[in-house]
Design a protein around this motif. Structure first.
Motif, PDB file in Angstrom:
ATOM      1  N   LEU A  28      14.320  -2.647   6.751  1.00  0.00           N
ATOM      2  CA  LEU A  28      14.680  -1.233   6.763  1.00  0.00           C
ATOM      3  C   LEU A  28      14.369  -0.617   5.404  1.00  0.00           C
ATOM      4  CD1 LEU A  28      16.910  -2.247   8.980  1.00  0.00           C
ATOM      5  CD2 LEU A  28      18.048  -0.194   8.304  1.00  0.00           C
ATOM      6  N   TYR A  29      14.510  -1.436   4.370  1.00  0.00           N
ATOM      7  CA  TYR A  29      14.528  -0.898   3.015  1.00  0.00           C
ATOM      8  C   TYR A  29      13.179  -0.278   2.646  1.00  0.00           C
ATOM      9  CZ  TYR A  29      15.641  -0.743  -1.962  1.00  0.00           C
ATOM     10  OH  TYR A  29      15.869  -0.330  -3.256  1.00  0.00           O
ATOM     11  N   GLU A  30      13.186   0.975   2.265  1.00  0.00           N
ATOM     12  CA  GLU A  30      11.986   1.655   1.786  1.00  0.00           C
ATOM     13  C   GLU A  30      10.895   1.799   2.845  1.00  0.00           C
ATOM     14  OE1 GLU A  30      12.025   0.753  -2.972  1.00  0.00           O
ATOM     15  OE2 GLU A  30      11.140  -0.787  -1.703  1.00  0.00           O
ATOM     16  N   ASN A  31      11.249   1.703   4.103  1.00  0.00           N
ATOM     17  CA  ASN A  31      10.254   1.929   5.166  1.00  0.00           C
ATOM     18  C   ASN A  31      10.722   3.049   6.075  1.00  0.00           C
ATOM     19  OD1 ASN A  31       8.530  -0.255   4.525  1.00  0.00           O
ATOM     20  ND2 ASN A  31       9.991  -1.650   5.464  1.00  0.00           N
ATOM     21  N   VAL A  32       9.766   3.789   6.625  1.00  0.00           N
ATOM     22  CA  VAL A  32      10.115   4.818   7.599  1.00  0.00           C
ATOM     23  C   VAL A  32      10.474   4.165   8.934  1.00  0.00           C
ATOM     24  CG1 VAL A  32       9.114   6.671   9.008  1.00  0.00           C
ATOM     25  CG2 VAL A  32       8.791   6.685   6.547  1.00  0.00           C
ATOM     26  N   ASN A  33       9.694   3.185   9.351  1.00  0.00           N
ATOM     27  CA  ASN A  33       9.903   2.500  10.631  1.00  0.00           C
ATOM     28  C   ASN A  33      10.318   1.073  10.355  1.00  0.00           C
ATOM     29  OD1 ASN A  33       9.563   1.030  13.046  1.00  0.00           O
ATOM     30  ND2 ASN A  33       7.952   2.404  13.765  1.00  0.00           N
ATOM     31  N   PRO A  34      11.544   0.684  10.733  1.00  0.00           N
ATOM     32  CA  PRO A  34      12.018  -0.657  10.366  1.00  0.00           C
ATOM     33  C   PRO A  34      11.459  -1.766  11.246  1.00  0.00           C
ATOM     34  CG  PRO A  34      13.695   0.476  11.631  1.00  0.00           C
ATOM     35  CD  PRO A  34      12.565   1.446  11.465  1.00  0.00           C
ATOM     36  N   PHE A  35      10.814  -1.403  12.340  1.00  0.00           N
ATOM     37  CA  PHE A  35      10.336  -2.418  13.282  1.00  0.00           C
ATOM     38  C   PHE A  35       8.858  -2.723  13.132  1.00  0.00           C
ATOM     39  CE2 PHE A  35      14.266  -2.749  15.210  1.00  0.00           C
ATOM     40  CZ  PHE A  35      14.759  -1.537  15.653  1.00  0.00           C
TER      41      PHE A  35
ATOM     42  N   VAL B 296      22.153 -11.281   8.377  1.00  0.00           N
ATOM     43  CA  VAL B 296      22.138  -9.844   8.625  1.00  0.00           C
ATOM     44  C   VAL B 296      21.392  -9.109   7.494  1.00  0.00           C
ATOM     45  CG1 VAL B 296      24.306  -9.064   7.541  1.00  0.00           C
ATOM     46  CG2 VAL B 296      23.608  -8.112   9.706  1.00  0.00           C
ATOM     47  N   ASN B 297      21.413  -9.672   6.279  1.00  0.00           N
ATOM     48  CA  ASN B 297      20.673  -9.046   5.178  1.00  0.00           C
ATOM     49  C   ASN B 297      19.180  -9.278   5.313  1.00  0.00           C
ATOM     50  OD1 ASN B 297      23.449 -10.206   3.596  1.00  0.00           O
ATOM     51  ND2 ASN B 297      22.968  -8.035   3.561  1.00  0.00           N
TER      52      ASN B 297
ATOM     53  N   CYS C  75      12.315 -10.250  16.430  1.00  0.00           N
ATOM     54  CA  CYS C  75      12.650 -11.390  15.583  1.00  0.00           C
ATOM     55  C   CYS C  75      14.084 -11.831  15.762  1.00  0.00           C
ATOM     56  CB  CYS C  75      12.436 -11.023  14.106  1.00  0.00           C
ATOM     57  SG  CYS C  75      10.715 -11.039  13.640  1.00  0.00           S
TER      58      CYS C  75
ATOM     59  N   ALA D 250      17.699  -9.567   8.144  1.00  0.00           N
ATOM     60  CA  ALA D 250      17.312  -8.646   9.221  1.00  0.00           C
ATOM     61  C   ALA D 250      17.239  -7.216   8.727  1.00  0.00           C
ATOM     62  CB  ALA D 250      18.308  -8.744  10.378  1.00  0.00           C
ATOM     63  N   ALA D 251      18.122  -6.848   7.818  1.00  0.00           N
ATOM     64  CA  ALA D 251      18.166  -5.468   7.330  1.00  0.00           C
ATOM     65  C   ALA D 251      17.084  -5.194   6.296  1.00  0.00           C
ATOM     66  CB  ALA D 251      19.536  -5.166   6.730  1.00  0.00           C
TER      67      ALA D 251
END
Lengths: 102, 450
Positions: free
Chosen positions: B247-254, B240-241, B268, B243-244
Motif C-alpha cells: 500500500l505504501y507510496e502506491n496509488v494501487n495496492p494490488f 499483516v505488515n 497473495c 501485506a500492508a
C-alpha cells in the motif's frame, strides 16, 4: 457510533510520487476493519467533500488481507510547486480522523 | 534458493554493520541499495544535490563495498546521488573510488547514466511513443525544451548487461526502486512474480519490520514464494505488515507497474513462519509492452521568504483581509519601483495556526491566539525576489488596520536578517512513460577499472 481514529491503528497520508496524494487506514483487527468497510462511510463522495477533489478522481481500495483501506487522488499542486503546502504529503490525514462510523 | 539483500531504505540513512554481517552468513547473491527518492521534492534534482551527506553516504558505501568484494558478489546502487542524474552517478563514483583506494582494493565499476537530452525525448514524442500517467495531461514540446534535467528510470536489463560484462560494483543513474533488487535473481532464473514482489518490499530496507529503525532486510526466493527475513535479531516481520507494505507510496495496492510488467499481489497469502519471518505466496508478474518512466524538473524562478508571527487578537480576527491589503499594496509598489506586473512573480502567504498545512481544505474554524506567517516570493532573479520580499515585509510589519493598538509593529520576527534568500526553485514537470523496443536504448554505459 465511533470515530475512525478510535477504530483504526494507523491513519496516514503520503505522496505516491510528486503528483498523487494517498491516504491509508490500517487496522489492528479484522472486526474493526470490517465494521468500517461495511459501514460504507469510506466512499468517493465523502473523500471528495473532505478534500475538495473531484469525485471521479478518487480511487478507493479495500485490502482484506492487509486489513487496510487505500485512498488516492491527484494532488492539487505537485510536491514543491507554487502553492504547495506539504512536500511529502504526510500531514493531510486529519479530515479522516473524525469520520463517524456506525 | 536465491537470497536478496537490501542495505537500508536510502544509502546514507545507515544500518547496523551487524545486520550486514549476519546477512553475509546467509549467502546473498548480491548486495543492493537504493540511493534516491522524489519525496524531498524537486530541488534535489534541480540543484544536483544528494539527499544524504557525503559522510553518511560514504559510511554506508564503504561497508557494502568491502563486503561485496570479500564475497565476490555484485554490489548495485540505484538512483545514485538522490535523483539519479549524471551528476549523482559521478558523485557516488567519486566516493566509491575513494573507498577502493583507501582500502587498497580493486574492482571493475560500471556506471549507467540515465539522463536524457531534449532531442531524444522530442523524437520519441514525435513518434507517438510517450504516454501520460495517472491524472497528468499529455506531454508537450514546451515542457521537454524547458526541462533542466530529464531522466528515464531503468529496469533491470541495463544492470544485468553490466554484470554480464564483469562489473563488480554497478552505480546506476535513475532506476526503478525494484530493479536494483530484481536484476540478479532474474538473471539467475528465479520466477518473476516473487522476485518483483520481494524487491518491492525490501527496497524500503527494514520498513516492513519493527521496531522501526533504519536497517537491512533480506528476502529468500524459493520457487514461487519468498521469505522475508530481517537480519537484525531484534526485528520482527508480522504478516499483516508484509501485506500492508504494497500500500505504501502506491496509488494501487494490488497492481504495481514495472518497466516490463505488472506485479499483481491481489491473490497473495502471507503466513507467519515464526515470530520474525513471513512467507509470501501467490505473487504474479504479468508481462506488458516495455516502458520506462520519465522524470524531469523545470525552474520556476528564485525564492525569498520571510518568517514571522503575530499575537495580536485584533489582527488575527481580520488576517485574511489584512494580508490581501498587504499583497495589493506590495504589487502597486513593485510596479512603481521595479516596473513589474504582478503576473511575472508570485507573492503568497502561509498562515500556520489557520491553514498553513492543508490550505483551504483543512481550514480550522477555531481562532488561535497566535499565527505564524511565512511570506513567499518567487521571481525571475534572486535580486528581484529579494527586493520584493523587502517591500512586502516592511508593509506586513507597518500597515495599519482598524482598531490597531500595537502600532510599533504587527509582526514578531525570530531572525535577523528578517528576509531569507532561498535560491533557485523547481517543479517536477513530467509524469509520463516512453514505450521502448529496446530496454537498453536510453542509457549510457561505462566500465572503469579501479
Amino acid at each position: 457510533m465511533a470515530y475512525l481514529s478510535n477504530l483504526a491503528r494507523l491513519i496516514r497520508s503520503k505522496n505516491a510520487g510528486p503528483f498523487n496524494q494517498t491516504l491509508d487506514i490500517l487496522f489492528e483487527d479484522e472486526a474493526n476493519y470490517l465494521r468500517v468497510k461495511d459501514s460504507g462511510m469510506i466512499n468517493s463522495s465523502v473523500i471528495s467533500s473532505l478534500y475538495g477533489v473531484l469525485e471521479e478522481n478518487v480511487l478507493i481500495f479495500f485490502c482484506d488481507v492487509a486489513l487496510a483501506i487505500k485512498i488516492a487522488f491527484p494532488r492539487k499542486v505537485s510536491a514543491g510547486d507554487i502553492g504547495n503546502t506539504d512536500v511529502f504529503g504526510a500531514q493531510q490525514h486529519a479530515p479522516l480522523l473524525n469520520i463517524e462510523i456506525k | 534458493m536465491v537470497t536478496m539483500y537490501a542495505a537500508t531504505g536510502i544509502l546514507g540513512y545507515g544500518f547496523p554493520k551487524e545486520s550486514l554481517e549476519t546477512s553475509l552468513s546467509k549467502n546473498p547473491s548480491f548486495l543492493g541499495c537504493d540511493c534516491g527518492s522524489c519525496d524531498p521534492g524537486p530541488n534535489y534534482m534541480g540543484m544536483g544535490k544528494a539527499i544524504c551527506s557525503r559522510q553518511a553516504t560514504k559510511r554506508d558505501a564503504a561497508l557494502l563495498v568491502k563486503a561485496a568484494l570479500s564475497k565476490n558478489i555484485p554490489l548495485i546502487f540505484g538512483s545514485a546521488g538522490g535523483s539519479g542524474s549524471d551528476e549523482g552517478v559521478n558523485w557516488l563514483f567519486e566516493i566509491v573510488s575513494g573507498i577502493l583506494e583507501e582500502e587498497c582494493l580493486h574492482a571493475k565499476v560500471a556506471l549507467i547514466y540515465a539522463e536524457q537530452n531534449a532531442e531524444y525525448v522530442l523524437s520519441k514524442l514525435k513518434e507517438g511513443k510517450i504516454s501520460s500517467l495517472d491524472w497528468n495531461p499529455e506531454l508537450d514540446e514546451r515542457t521537454i525544451i524547458n526541462a533542466r534535467h530529464i531522466t528515464c528510470a531503468m529496469g533491470p536489463e541495463p544492470i544485468q548487461k553490466m554484470i554480464k560484462e564483469g562489473a563488480q560494483i554497478i552505480i546506476c543513474g535513475r532506476a526503478t526502486d525494484t530493479s536494483v533488487y530484481a536484476a540478479v535473481p532474474l538473471l539467475l532464473g528465479c520466477q518473476p512474480g516473487p522476485v518483483w514482489h520481494a524487491a518491492k518490499i525490501i527496497e524500503c530496507g527494514a520498513a516492513c519490520s519493527f521496531p522501526k529503525t533504519h536497517d537491512s532486510m533480506m528476502a529468500h526466493i524459493d520457487g514461487d514464494s519468498f521469505i522475508l527475513d530481517p537480519p537484525n535479531p531484534q526485528k520482527k516481520v508480522k504478516r499483516v505488515n508484509a501485506a500492508a507494505h504494497t500500500l505504501y507510496e502506491n496509488v494501487n495496492p494490488f497492481q504495481i507497474t514495472e518497466p516490463d510488467g505488472i506485479i499483481d499481489v491481489s491473490e497473495c497469502t502471507y503466513e507467519q513462519i515464526d515470530e520474525r519471518r513471513v512467507i509470501v505466496k501467490g505473487s504474479k508478474f504479468i508481462p506488458k509492452p516495455y516502458s520506462v518512466k520519465l522524470e524531469a524538473v523545470e525552474s520556476i524562478g528564485f525564492r525569498s521568504i520571510c518568517i514571522g508571527g503575530t499575537r495580536d487578537p485584533g489582527l488575527i480576527q481580520i488576517l485574511d483581509a489584512f494580508l490581501q491589503k498587504v499583497k495589493k499594496t506590495t504589487q502597486d509598489r513593485v510596479l512603481d519601483i521595479l516596473g513589474l506586473e504582478q503576473s511575472v512573480y508570485s507573492l503568497s502567504f502561509l498562515r500556520y495556526g489557520i491553514d498553513g498545512v492543508m490550505g483551504k481544505t483543512g481550514r480550522s474554524t477555531l481562532i488561535p491566539d497566535e499565527v505564524g506567517i511565512v511570506m513567499d516570493v518567487i521571481a525571475d532573479s534572486q535580486e528581484t525576489a529579494n527586493t520584493i520580499i523587502g517591500i512586502a515585509r516592511s508593509l506586513l510589519l507597518h500597515t495599519d488596520f482598524e482598531g490597531r493598538k500595537c502600532n510599533a509593529g504587527n509582526i514578531a520576527f525570530p531572525f535577523s536578517p528578517t528576509d531569507i534568500q532561498a535560491g533557485e526553485v523547481f517543479r517536477f514537470s513530467m509524469n509520463h512513460v516512453i514505450w521502448l523496443d529496446d530496454p537498453l536504448e536510453p542509457f549510457r554505459y561505462e566500465i572503469k577499472e579501479c
